[in-house]
Design an enzyme around this catalytic site. Structure first.
Site, PDB file in Angstrom:
ATOM      1  CB  ILE A 197      -1.025  -0.011   1.157  1.00 59.32           C
ATOM      2  CG1 ILE A 197      -1.876   1.262   1.107  1.00 59.32           C
ATOM      3  CG2 ILE A 197      -0.379  -0.191   2.519  1.00 59.32           C
ATOM      4  CD1 ILE A 197      -3.234   1.103   1.737  1.00 59.32           C
ATOM      5  CB  ALA A 198       1.979   3.320  -2.604  1.00 61.20           C
ATOM      6  CB  ILE A 243       6.305   1.557  -0.506  1.00 59.99           C
ATOM      7  CG1 ILE A 243       5.877   3.020  -0.761  1.00 59.99           C
ATOM      8  CG2 ILE A 243       5.158   0.575  -0.794  1.00 59.99           C
ATOM      9  CD1 ILE A 243       4.863   3.605   0.225  1.00 59.99           C
ATOM     10  N   PRO A 298      -8.111   0.961  11.989  1.00 58.06           N
ATOM     11  CG  PRO A 298     -10.137   1.508  13.046  1.00 58.06           C
ATOM     12  CD  PRO A 298      -9.404   1.615  11.726  1.00 58.06           C
ATOM     13  CD  GLN A 299      -8.275  -6.362   9.892  1.00 59.80           C
ATOM     14  OE1 GLN A 299      -9.437  -6.521  10.255  1.00 59.80           O
ATOM     15  NE2 GLN A 299      -7.740  -7.049   8.904  1.00 59.80           N
ATOM     16  CD  GLU A 300      -2.069   0.398   8.387  1.00 58.35           C
ATOM     17  OE1 GLU A 300      -3.045   0.711   7.673  1.00 58.35           O
ATOM     18  OE2 GLU A 300      -0.946   0.901   8.261  1.00 58.35           O
ATOM     19  N   GLY A 325       2.128   3.193  10.491  1.00 56.49           N
ATOM     20  CA  GLY A 325       0.740   2.890  10.869  1.00 56.49           C
ATOM     21  C   GLY A 325       0.079   4.077  11.560  1.00 56.49           C
ATOM     22  N   GLY A 326       0.681   5.267  11.386  1.00 55.34           N
ATOM     23  CA  GLY A 326       0.277   6.460  12.132  1.00 55.34           C
ATOM     24  C   GLY A 326       1.217   6.595  13.315  1.00 55.34           C
TER      25      GLY A 326
HETATM   26  C1  LIG Z   1      10.033   1.044   7.790  1.00 51.57           C
HETATM   27  C2  LIG Z   1       8.832   1.826   7.358  1.00 51.57           C
HETATM   28  C3  LIG Z   1       7.814   1.194   6.654  1.00 51.57           C
HETATM   29  C4  LIG Z   1       6.721   1.931   6.193  1.00 51.57           C
HETATM   30  N1  LIG Z   1       5.774   1.321   5.411  1.00 51.57           N
HETATM   31  C5  LIG Z   1       4.849   2.082   4.775  1.00 51.57           C
HETATM   32  C6  LIG Z   1       3.981   1.522   3.793  1.00 51.57           C
HETATM   33  O1  LIG Z   1       4.021   0.320   3.504  1.00 51.57           O
HETATM   34  N2  LIG Z   1       3.116   2.352   3.146  1.00 51.57           N
HETATM   35  C7  LIG Z   1       3.047   3.681   3.413  1.00 51.57           C
HETATM   36  O2  LIG Z   1       2.272   4.366   2.784  1.00 51.57           O
HETATM   37  N3  LIG Z   1       3.837   4.243   4.367  1.00 51.57           N
HETATM   38  C8  LIG Z   1       4.746   3.483   5.032  1.00 51.57           C
HETATM   39  N4  LIG Z   1       5.572   4.047   5.979  1.00 51.57           N
HETATM   40  C9  LIG Z   1       5.453   5.467   6.241  1.00 51.57           C
HETATM   41  C10 LIG Z   1       4.924   5.819   7.619  1.00 51.57           C
HETATM   42  O3  LIG Z   1       3.575   5.482   7.728  1.00 51.57           O
HETATM   43  C11 LIG Z   1       5.214   7.313   7.848  1.00 51.57           C
HETATM   44  O4  LIG Z   1       6.617   7.434   8.013  1.00 51.57           O
HETATM   45  C12 LIG Z   1       4.469   7.878   9.043  1.00 51.57           C
HETATM   46  O5  LIG Z   1       3.100   7.941   8.789  1.00 51.57           O
HETATM   47  C13 LIG Z   1       4.965   9.269   9.430  1.00 51.57           C
HETATM   48  O6  LIG Z   1       5.015  10.127   8.314  1.00 51.57           O
HETATM   49  P1  LIG Z   1       6.358  10.986   8.056  1.00 51.57           P
HETATM   50  O7  LIG Z   1       7.492  10.017   8.071  1.00 51.57           O
HETATM   51  O8  LIG Z   1       6.140  11.781   6.830  1.00 51.57           O
HETATM   52  O9  LIG Z   1       6.508  11.909   9.302  1.00 51.57           O
HETATM   53  P2  LIG Z   1       5.804  13.374   9.505  1.00 51.57           P
HETATM   54  O10 LIG Z   1       4.364  13.292   9.194  1.00 51.57           O
HETATM   55  O11 LIG Z   1       6.632  14.373   8.781  1.00 51.57           O
HETATM   56  O12 LIG Z   1       5.994  13.573  11.075  1.00 51.57           O
HETATM   57  C14 LIG Z   1       7.245  13.985  11.649  1.00 51.57           C
HETATM   58  C15 LIG Z   1       7.045  14.109  13.163  1.00 51.57           C
HETATM   59  O13 LIG Z   1       6.053  15.098  13.428  1.00 51.57           O
HETATM   60  C16 LIG Z   1       5.032  14.538  14.244  1.00 51.57           C
HETATM   61  N5  LIG Z   1       3.736  15.094  13.875  1.00 51.57           N
HETATM   62  C17 LIG Z   1       3.206  15.264  12.636  1.00 51.57           C
HETATM   63  N6  LIG Z   1       1.982  15.778  12.720  1.00 51.57           N
HETATM   64  C18 LIG Z   1       1.710  15.957  14.040  1.00 51.57           C
HETATM   65  C19 LIG Z   1       0.595  16.463  14.777  1.00 51.57           C
HETATM   66  N7  LIG Z   1      -0.518  16.865  14.179  1.00 51.57           N
HETATM   67  N8  LIG Z   1       0.684  16.485  16.129  1.00 51.57           N
HETATM   68  C20 LIG Z   1       1.797  16.043  16.756  1.00 51.57           C
HETATM   69  N9  LIG Z   1       2.884  15.569  16.120  1.00 51.57           N
HETATM   70  C21 LIG Z   1       2.833  15.529  14.784  1.00 51.57           C
HETATM   71  C22 LIG Z   1       5.055  13.054  13.955  1.00 51.57           C
HETATM   72  O14 LIG Z   1       4.464  12.313  15.002  1.00 51.57           O
HETATM   73  C23 LIG Z   1       6.556  12.822  13.834  1.00 51.57           C
HETATM   74  O15 LIG Z   1       7.117  12.668  15.097  1.00 51.57           O
HETATM   75  C24 LIG Z   1       6.631   3.309   6.490  1.00 51.57           C
HETATM   76  C25 LIG Z   1       7.632   3.924   7.242  1.00 51.57           C
HETATM   77  C26 LIG Z   1       8.737   3.231   7.651  1.00 51.57           C
HETATM   78  C27 LIG Z   1       9.826   3.947   8.395  1.00 51.57           C
END
Ligand SMILES: Cc1cc2nc3c(=O)[nH]c(=O)nc-3n(C[C@H](O)[C@H](O)[C@H](O)COP(=O)(O)OP(=O)(O)OC[C@H]3O[C@@H](n4cnc5c(N)ncnc54)[C@H](O)[C@@H]3O)c2cc1C
Length: 387
Positions: free
Chosen positions: A132-133, A166, A250-252, A373-374
């Site tokens: 999922i991208a 991803i 929620p399931q994720e 996962g958030g």
């Molecule tokens: C190993 C790995 C596997 C992954 N797999 C997938 C996948 O398969 N598919 C996919 O789509 N994504 C995937 N991700 C992405 C992952 O879901 C994101 O990294 C994550 O959602 C955070 O987004 P970001 O890295 O852009 O951080 P940002 O959104 O830039 O956040 C940076 C920091 O700011 C904080 N922050 C942001 N907004 C707020 C707020 N409103 N209040 C308080 N704090 C805040 C965050 O908590 C974090 O500490 C993966 C990531 C990793 C590292």
């Protein structure tokens, strides 16, 4: 002093006989097909294609997808059993949750009959791997700001944009692309299923060097005029993507929590065994009060984690797991996993810092669970909004 009474071993209420059979099958699978290859998977940054097919042949993929679509016909309890055993095995290379607990369930929940028949049986067999991208280089948490576009041109979508981090990106043949089919904000977002093998305009970027989970094929993806038939839209109309994502999250999040507590349980088991065998100052380190108290505390933490998890699994089995409760169990369990892995690693002294010791891999692999996962901060935002 009274005679010590052995604690009864904990059994989850959802671990009924048939579910326990799936758990036993999964345990054997990870012991035979995954754990012995962990170092090789880490070196090559992916599992073998054969590992996916072996999981499919063992009946461990899509266990909660109905049999008519090639799945195991079970409930989320069966899914939880596999996730738990994967956590307990210490594996973080096989992107099982993304494939089986997430992508297959998007298809099941929103796919047309034709889409389900076409893809789910191959996913259950381990022949077609799902990814999922969502995340893009400039936006992760703030999903509503994604920029990837899917422009309608005749009976195709033409997709342009780039994604990062991803999971399953090397193996994936079916990618759920989160793209903008309409205007700004949540209402402009749709989910489109792309069959990417050999597709023009689909590029896999470099394999990302992570601090842990080295066996996982995490990559960047980019799309340049990638053409996908319009019938690959998920759902009956455009603009549903954001809401579809919110309903599945929620399931994720529960899946992440299960693997977190499973991994913490393994960390405690490894630390107990090491503490009994390692000697310092002429005695096993397990005889020192500090070591014993640490083990007493972390084993209690894991037991508390399991009961919380079981409460949430029970809610989900009843269709009552709400977003705030799923956020609670995700953030709390992954914090617990990191804390327990850290404290257990300390018991290993310098050996705990060596990658050849499984505790080192558990520690390094745990960290990202608080991020994907958030993020755990976003989880707290969601919980606080429900109060
Ligand atoms: C190993 C790995 C596997 C992954 N797999 C997938 C996948 O398969 N598919 C996919 O789509 N994504 C995937 N991700 C992405 C992952 O879901 C994101 O990294 C994550 O959602 C955070 O987004 P970001 O890295 O852009 O951080 P940002 O959104 O830039 O956040 C940076 C920091 O700011 C904080 N922050 C942001 N907004 C707020 C707020 N409103 N209040 C308080 N704090 C805040 C965050 O908590 C974090 O500490 C993966 C990531 C990793 C590292």
């Amino acid at each position: 002093m009274p005679e010590p009474v052995q604690s009864p071993s904990y059994r989850s209420p959802w671990m009924e006989d048939e579910v326990a059979d799936v758990a036993a099958l999964a345990r054997t699978f990870f012991e035979r097909e995954v754990t012995p290859h962990a170092e090789r998977f880490a070196a090559q940054h992916q599992v073998d294609a054969e590992t996916w097919r072996a999981a499919g042949a063992a009946g461990l993929l899509c266990v909660s997808v109905p049999e008519e679509y090639g799945g195991g016909g079970g409930s989320f309890a069966h899914e939880a059993a596999v996730l738990w055993e994967q956590g307990r095995s210490g594996d973080d290379a096989l992107g099982y949750a993304v494939h089986s607990s997430i992508v297959a369930h998007y298809l099941l929940a929103y796919g047309s009959e034709e889409q389900k028949q076409r893809w789910l049986p191959r996913m259950a067999a381990g022949e077609l791997i799902g990814a999922i991208a969502m995340t893009e280089p400039s936006t992760g948490s703030d999903l509503q700001r994604i920029r990837t576009t899917a422009r309608r041109e005749g009976d195709h979508y033409v997709i342009n944009g780039s994604k990062t981090f991803i999971t399953n990106a090397s193996h994936a043949g079916l990618v759920v692309i989160v793209a903008r089919t309409g205007g700004e904000g949540a209402r402009g977002i749709s989910l489109i299923l792309a069959e990417v093998e050999g597709a023009d305009g689909y590029q896999r970027g470099r394999v990302l060097e992570k601090i842990g989970q080295h066996g996982q094929d995490t990559r960047e993806l980019s799309f340049t005029d990638l053409r996908v038939p319009v019938e690959n839209l998920l759902g009956e109309q455009e603009g549903q993507g954001f809401y579809q994502l919110m309903r599945q999250l929620p399931q994720e999040r529960l899946a992440i929590a299960i693997s977190a507590v499973g991994s913490a349980d393994l960390a405690v088991e490894l630390a107990v065994a090491y503490a009994k065998e390692r000697e310092a100052f002429g005695a096993p380190i397990a005889t020192f009060q500090h070591t014993r108290f640490t083990l007493a505390e972390v084993s209690t933490d894991v037991l508390a984690g399991r009961t919380f998890l079981d409460y949430c699994i029970g809610l989900h089995l009843d269709g009552r797991l709400d977003a705030a409760t799923a956020s609670r169990v995700k953030y709390w369990s992954t914090d617990l996993q990191c804390e327990v892995a850290d404290r257990c690693l300390q018991i290993f002294g310098g050996y705990g810092y060596m990658m050849e010791y499984p505790i080192a891999r558990l520690y390094a692999g745990a960290r990202v669970q608080k991020i994907y996962g958030g993020t755990n901060e976003i989880m707290k935002e969601l919980i606080s909004r429900s109060l």
